[in-house]
Design a protein around this motif. Sequence first.
Motif, mmCIF file in Angstrom:
data_model
loop_
_atom_site.group_PDB
_atom_site.id
_atom_site.type_symbol
_atom_site.label_atom_id
_atom_site.label_comp_id
_atom_site.label_asym_id
_atom_site.label_seq_id
_atom_site.Cartn_x
_atom_site.Cartn_y
_atom_site.Cartn_z
ATOM 1 N N HIS A 79 -58.867 -45.477 -12.063
ATOM 2 C CA HIS A 79 -58.429 -44.460 -11.107
ATOM 3 C C HIS A 79 -57.065 -43.911 -11.490
ATOM 4 N N VAL A 80 -56.789 -42.698 -11.021
ATOM 5 C CA VAL A 80 -55.436 -42.156 -11.053
ATOM 6 C C VAL A 80 -55.021 -41.950 -9.608
ATOM 7 N N ILE A 81 -53.857 -42.476 -9.273
ATOM 8 C CA ILE A 81 -53.283 -42.275 -7.944
ATOM 9 C C ILE A 81 -52.178 -41.244 -8.114
ATOM 10 N N HIS A 82 -52.366 -40.092 -7.510
ATOM 11 C CA HIS A 82 -51.402 -38.997 -7.610
ATOM 12 C C HIS A 82 -50.418 -39.103 -6.450
ATOM 13 N N THR A 83 -49.132 -39.056 -6.752
ATOM 14 C CA THR A 83 -48.110 -39.043 -5.715
ATOM 15 C C THR A 83 -47.061 -38.007 -6.085
ATOM 16 N N VAL A 84 -46.520 -37.362 -5.063
ATOM 17 C CA VAL A 84 -45.529 -36.304 -5.283
ATOM 18 C C VAL A 84 -44.153 -36.846 -4.920
ATOM 19 N N GLY A 85 -43.332 -37.013 -5.948
ATOM 20 C CA GLY A 85 -41.980 -37.492 -5.727
ATOM 21 C C GLY A 85 -41.060 -36.388 -5.234
ATOM 22 N N PRO A 86 -39.967 -36.792 -4.595
ATOM 23 C CA PRO A 86 -38.991 -35.807 -4.124
ATOM 24 C C PRO A 86 -38.082 -35.340 -5.256
ATOM 25 N N ARG A 87 -37.587 -34.141 -5.106
ATOM 26 C CA ARG A 87 -36.533 -33.650 -5.998
ATOM 27 C C ARG A 87 -35.215 -34.261 -5.526
ATOM 28 N N TRP A 88 -34.369 -34.628 -6.478
ATOM 29 C CA TRP A 88 -33.046 -35.175 -6.165
ATOM 30 C C TRP A 88 -32.181 -34.110 -5.512
ATOM 31 N N SER A 123 -39.970 -39.312 -10.140
ATOM 32 C CA SER A 123 -38.887 -38.366 -9.812
ATOM 33 C C SER A 123 -37.686 -38.411 -10.748
ATOM 34 N N THR A 124 -37.672 -39.299 -11.749
ATOM 35 C CA THR A 124 -36.486 -39.432 -12.598
ATOM 36 C C THR A 124 -36.483 -38.484 -13.791
ATOM 37 N N GLY A 125 -37.511 -37.684 -13.933
ATOM 38 C CA GLY A 125 -37.564 -36.709 -15.019
ATOM 39 C C GLY A 125 -37.074 -35.356 -14.543
ATOM 40 N N ILE A 126 -37.961 -34.392 -14.569
ATOM 41 C CA ILE A 126 -37.606 -33.016 -14.222
ATOM 42 C C ILE A 126 -37.120 -32.876 -12.769
ATOM 43 N N TYR A 127 -37.496 -33.825 -11.898
ATOM 44 C CA TYR A 127 -37.044 -33.752 -10.500
ATOM 45 C C TYR A 127 -35.613 -34.258 -10.329
ATOM 46 N N GLY A 128 -35.009 -34.778 -11.399
ATOM 47 C CA GLY A 128 -33.582 -35.041 -11.449
ATOM 48 C C GLY A 128 -33.045 -36.263 -10.733
ATOM 49 N N TRP A 129 -33.922 -37.165 -10.284
ATOM 50 C CA TRP A 129 -33.424 -38.355 -9.582
ATOM 51 C C TRP A 129 -32.652 -39.216 -10.581
ATOM 52 N N PRO A 130 -31.460 -39.687 -10.222
ATOM 53 C CA PRO A 130 -30.696 -40.541 -11.143
ATOM 54 C C PRO A 130 -31.509 -41.788 -11.531
#
Length: 175
Positions: A79-88, A123-130
């Motif tokens: 399975h793939v579990i898709h989740t949407v992380g927040p932008r920092w 979220s630590t990639g393009i979404y910029g989370w430290p």
Amino acid sequence: MSPRLTLVQGDITEQEVDAIVNAANSSLLGGGGVDGAIHRRGGPEILAACRELRASHYGKGLATGQAVATTAGRLPARHVIHTVGPRWSPTEDRSALLVSCYRESLRVADELGARTVAFPAISTGIYGWPLDDGARIAVETVRQARTTSVTQVRFVVFDERARAAFAAHLGETAP
């Protein structure tokens, strides 16, 4: 009992686990980074399943912090579990949404009967989370998951910098 936590530096699309977590965008229709890699390697079956979700339950997309599962297509997972992380945001604390990504993914894994789950650094990639804070939130949240049936969580990171951040929070020493 919380799952056993391990750390792998490598490609999440190569993990032989019950479920791979995808750091998806809200459209569920693929993107860059981990999301793009999962869609490319998993093949058209994942995109087709995501389109079905959009046509039925998620017409406006998947909300940040939520999770939903599809087939893994051609991936070595079930399975793939898709989740949407927040932008920092430097002005707004969105950490509860990042915590929710990990909790909701584990909840969906339980619904699927998954025992082994591979997580990226959400979220630590393009979404910029430290990176250090993202690693801390990931490890703490999964460690606190006492009611899950998941027995093993792999944090799969792409590079040495991410490996070091996760290793520090897992209590591992760098080689």
